[in-house]
Design a protein around this motif. Structure first.
Motif, mmCIF file in Angstrom:
data_model
loop_
_atom_site.group_PDB
_atom_site.id
_atom_site.type_symbol
_atom_site.label_atom_id
_atom_site.label_comp_id
_atom_site.label_asym_id
_atom_site.label_seq_id
_atom_site.Cartn_x
_atom_site.Cartn_y
_atom_site.Cartn_z
ATOM 1 N N VAL A 1 0.840 -1.210 0.000
ATOM 2 C CA VAL A 1 0.000 0.000 0.000
ATOM 3 C C VAL A 1 0.869 1.252 0.000
ATOM 4 O O VAL A 1 0.570 2.220 -0.700
ATOM 5 C CB VAL A 1 -0.973 -0.015 1.205
ATOM 6 C CG1 VAL A 1 -1.630 1.340 1.403
ATOM 7 C CG2 VAL A 1 -2.022 -1.094 1.026
ATOM 8 N N THR A 2 1.965 1.220 0.744
ATOM 9 C CA THR A 2 2.879 2.364 0.763
ATOM 10 C C THR A 2 3.474 2.601 -0.621
ATOM 11 O O THR A 2 3.636 3.738 -1.055
ATOM 12 C CB THR A 2 4.010 2.131 1.782
ATOM 13 O OG1 THR A 2 3.421 1.948 3.069
ATOM 14 C CG2 THR A 2 4.973 3.291 1.828
ATOM 15 N N THR A 3 3.768 1.513 -1.320
ATOM 16 C CA THR A 3 4.419 1.617 -2.627
ATOM 17 C C THR A 3 3.439 1.915 -3.756
ATOM 18 O O THR A 3 3.697 2.788 -4.583
ATOM 19 C CB THR A 3 5.183 0.310 -2.935
ATOM 20 O OG1 THR A 3 6.087 0.052 -1.859
ATOM 21 C CG2 THR A 3 5.964 0.414 -4.222
ATOM 22 N N LEU A 4 2.306 1.185 -3.799
ATOM 23 C CA LEU A 4 1.351 1.338 -4.904
ATOM 24 C C LEU A 4 0.260 2.352 -4.619
ATOM 25 O O LEU A 4 -0.340 2.892 -5.537
ATOM 26 C CB LEU A 4 0.677 -0.001 -5.227
ATOM 27 C CG LEU A 4 1.547 -1.151 -5.687
ATOM 28 C CD1 LEU A 4 0.681 -2.348 -6.042
ATOM 29 C CD2 LEU A 4 2.409 -0.759 -6.864
ATOM 30 N N GLY A 5 -0.034 2.562 -3.353
ATOM 31 C CA GLY A 5 -1.152 3.421 -2.975
ATOM 32 C C GLY A 5 -2.392 2.585 -2.693
ATOM 33 O O GLY A 5 -2.434 1.384 -2.978
ATOM 34 N N HIS A 6 -3.377 3.224 -2.136
ATOM 35 C CA HIS A 6 -4.654 2.566 -1.840
ATOM 36 C C HIS A 6 -5.461 2.420 -3.123
ATOM 37 O O HIS A 6 -5.317 3.222 -4.046
ATOM 38 C CB HIS A 6 -5.455 3.380 -0.824
ATOM 39 C CG HIS A 6 -4.882 3.340 0.555
ATOM 40 N ND1 HIS A 6 -5.082 2.296 1.412
ATOM 41 C CD2 HIS A 6 -4.094 4.223 1.219
ATOM 42 C CE1 HIS A 6 -4.463 2.523 2.546
ATOM 43 N NE2 HIS A 6 -3.849 3.688 2.456
ATOM 44 N N PRO A 7 -6.345 1.428 -3.181
ATOM 45 C CA PRO A 7 -7.189 1.283 -4.368
ATOM 46 C C PRO A 7 -8.246 2.384 -4.441
ATOM 47 O O PRO A 7 -8.527 3.053 -3.455
ATOM 48 C CB PRO A 7 -7.848 -0.084 -4.163
ATOM 49 C CG PRO A 7 -7.816 -0.323 -2.697
ATOM 50 C CD PRO A 7 -6.586 0.379 -2.197
ATOM 51 N N VAL A 8 -8.802 2.549 -5.616
ATOM 52 C CA VAL A 8 -9.850 3.545 -5.850
ATOM 53 C C VAL A 8 -11.201 2.832 -5.819
ATOM 54 O O VAL A 8 -11.338 1.728 -6.352
ATOM 55 C CB VAL A 8 -9.633 4.235 -7.221
ATOM 56 C CG1 VAL A 8 -10.745 5.210 -7.526
ATOM 57 C CG2 VAL A 8 -8.280 4.935 -7.247
ATOM 58 N N THR A 9 -12.192 3.438 -5.173
ATOM 59 C CA THR A 9 -13.536 2.855 -5.093
ATOM 60 C C THR A 9 -14.285 3.095 -6.404
ATOM 61 O O THR A 9 -13.853 3.898 -7.237
ATOM 62 C CB THR A 9 -14.332 3.475 -3.936
ATOM 63 O OG1 THR A 9 -14.517 4.863 -4.208
ATOM 64 C CG2 THR A 9 -13.631 3.284 -2.608
ATOM 65 N N PRO A 10 -15.424 2.441 -6.581
ATOM 66 C CA PRO A 10 -16.203 2.648 -7.806
ATOM 67 C C PRO A 10 -16.607 4.104 -8.053
ATOM 68 O O PRO A 10 -16.751 4.523 -9.191
ATOM 69 C CB PRO A 10 -17.441 1.783 -7.592
ATOM 70 C CG PRO A 10 -17.017 0.721 -6.644
ATOM 71 C CD PRO A 10 -15.995 1.374 -5.753
ATOM 72 N N ASP A 11 -16.764 4.887 -6.984
ATOM 73 C CA ASP A 11 -17.129 6.296 -7.172
ATOM 74 C C ASP A 11 -15.907 7.196 -7.341
ATOM 75 O O ASP A 11 -16.024 8.413 -7.357
ATOM 76 C CB ASP A 11 -18.013 6.787 -6.027
ATOM 77 C CG ASP A 11 -17.353 6.662 -4.668
ATOM 78 O OD1 ASP A 11 -16.194 6.200 -4.595
ATOM 79 O OD2 ASP A 11 -17.997 7.027 -3.674
ATOM 80 N N GLY A 12 -14.728 6.592 -7.482
ATOM 81 C CA GLY A 12 -13.521 7.358 -7.770
ATOM 82 C C GLY A 12 -12.783 7.889 -6.566
ATOM 83 O O GLY A 12 -11.830 8.635 -6.706
ATOM 84 N N VAL A 13 -13.210 7.496 -5.375
ATOM 85 C CA VAL A 13 -12.577 7.979 -4.156
ATOM 86 C C VAL A 13 -11.495 6.989 -3.739
ATOM 87 O O VAL A 13 -11.681 5.785 -3.808
ATOM 88 C CB VAL A 13 -13.626 8.107 -3.023
ATOM 89 C CG1 VAL A 13 -12.984 8.543 -1.730
ATOM 90 C CG2 VAL A 13 -14.714 9.076 -3.435
ATOM 91 N N THR A 14 -10.369 7.504 -3.299
ATOM 92 C CA THR A 14 -9.293 6.634 -2.818
ATOM 93 C C THR A 14 -9.643 6.116 -1.438
ATOM 94 O O THR A 14 -10.057 6.880 -0.568
ATOM 95 C CB THR A 14 -7.959 7.402 -2.757
ATOM 96 O OG1 THR A 14 -7.673 7.884 -4.071
ATOM 97 C CG2 THR A 14 -6.827 6.515 -2.280
ATOM 98 N N ILE A 15 -9.461 4.827 -1.251
ATOM 99 C CA ILE A 15 -9.730 4.198 0.039
ATOM 100 C C ILE A 15 -8.534 4.432 0.939
ATOM 101 O O ILE A 15 -7.402 4.194 0.553
ATOM 102 C CB ILE A 15 -9.953 2.678 -0.117
ATOM 103 C CG1 ILE A 15 -11.139 2.413 -1.032
ATOM 104 C CG2 ILE A 15 -10.114 2.011 1.234
ATOM 105 C CD1 ILE A 15 -11.296 0.967 -1.415
ATOM 106 N N VAL A 16 -8.808 4.892 2.148
ATOM 107 C CA VAL A 16 -7.748 5.069 3.132
ATOM 108 C C VAL A 16 -8.185 4.344 4.387
ATOM 109 O O VAL A 16 -9.253 4.612 4.924
ATOM 110 C CB VAL A 16 -7.498 6.563 3.450
ATOM 111 C CG1 VAL A 16 -6.445 6.705 4.530
ATOM 112 C CG2 VAL A 16 -7.098 7.300 2.195
ATOM 113 N N GLU A 17 -7.379 3.388 4.802
ATOM 114 C CA GLU A 17 -7.681 2.644 6.013
ATOM 115 C C GLU A 17 -6.666 3.034 7.056
ATOM 116 O O GLU A 17 -5.475 3.050 6.796
ATOM 117 C CB GLU A 17 -7.612 1.141 5.762
ATOM 118 C CG GLU A 17 -8.651 0.679 4.766
ATOM 119 C CD GLU A 17 -8.559 -0.813 4.494
ATOM 120 O OE1 GLU A 17 -7.945 -1.533 5.292
ATOM 121 O OE2 GLU A 17 -9.092 -1.232 3.476
#
Length: 173
Positions: A119-135
């Motif tokens: 996650v640090t390297t690639l980033g968080h995935p994007v949700t269907p509505d285009g928002v980046t998921i941050v956990e």
């Protein structure tokens, strides 16, 4: 210029698909963690553990992954290697449920660390509505010291001082 933009978009898509796959795997593991071992103990079936580790990565090809820079490829490979260790263990273990759970805990910690790096390297995935998921997770909760809970915001205490010999008055310090 258009070719460069298309290559960047392809790379972003590959990153997102891998991040989505890894996030789904980690969520399933967390959600099914306790139940997997109850079912393993009761049914003596490895299926609950193996289905929890299902991934789309096995269908990815070098053609897809070539879009990632070498460092990212290594990080992705490390995550899926840790996942493969879990899958291999669950496929072939003859351990009893309690031993299997202890081994799982060790392998799962390695997978969690590999996922954090991914996650640090690639980033968080994007949700269907285009928002980046941050956990986020609490790494350490600051607990107040027991004595700190007893301290009140009150004025300092006054102390009585013994009067000098022969005096009848008391003074405050």
């Amino acid at each position: 210029m258009a070719r460069r933009k298309q290559a960047d978009e392809t790379t972003a898509r590959v990153r997102n698909l891998i991040a989505l796959d890894a996030a789904h795997i980690m969520r399933r593991l967390e959600a099914r963690r306790a139940e997997m071992f109850v079912l393993f103990s009761r049914l003596r079936s490895r299926e609950p553990m193996l289905s929890t580790l299902a991934t789309r990565y096995s269908s990815a090809t070098f053609h897809d992954l070539v879009h990632l820079p070498a460092r990212e490829q290594s990080v992705v490979d490390h995550f899926y290697e840790c996942l493969d260790s879990l899958r291999w263990y669950f496929t072939y273990t003859e351990d009893m449920p309690s031993t299997a759970q202890q081994t799982f805990n060790t392998l799962h910690r390695r997978l969690e660390e590999a996922h954090r790096l991914l996650v640090t390297t690639l980033g968080h995935p994007v949700t269907p509505d285009g928002v980046t998921i941050v956990e986020g997770e609490v790494l350490r909760r600051a607990e107040p010291a027991p004595e700190a809970a007893l301290v009140r915001a009150s004025p300092p205490r006054r102390r009585r001082v013994a009067p000098p010999a022969g005096s009848t008055n008391t003074t405050d310090e």
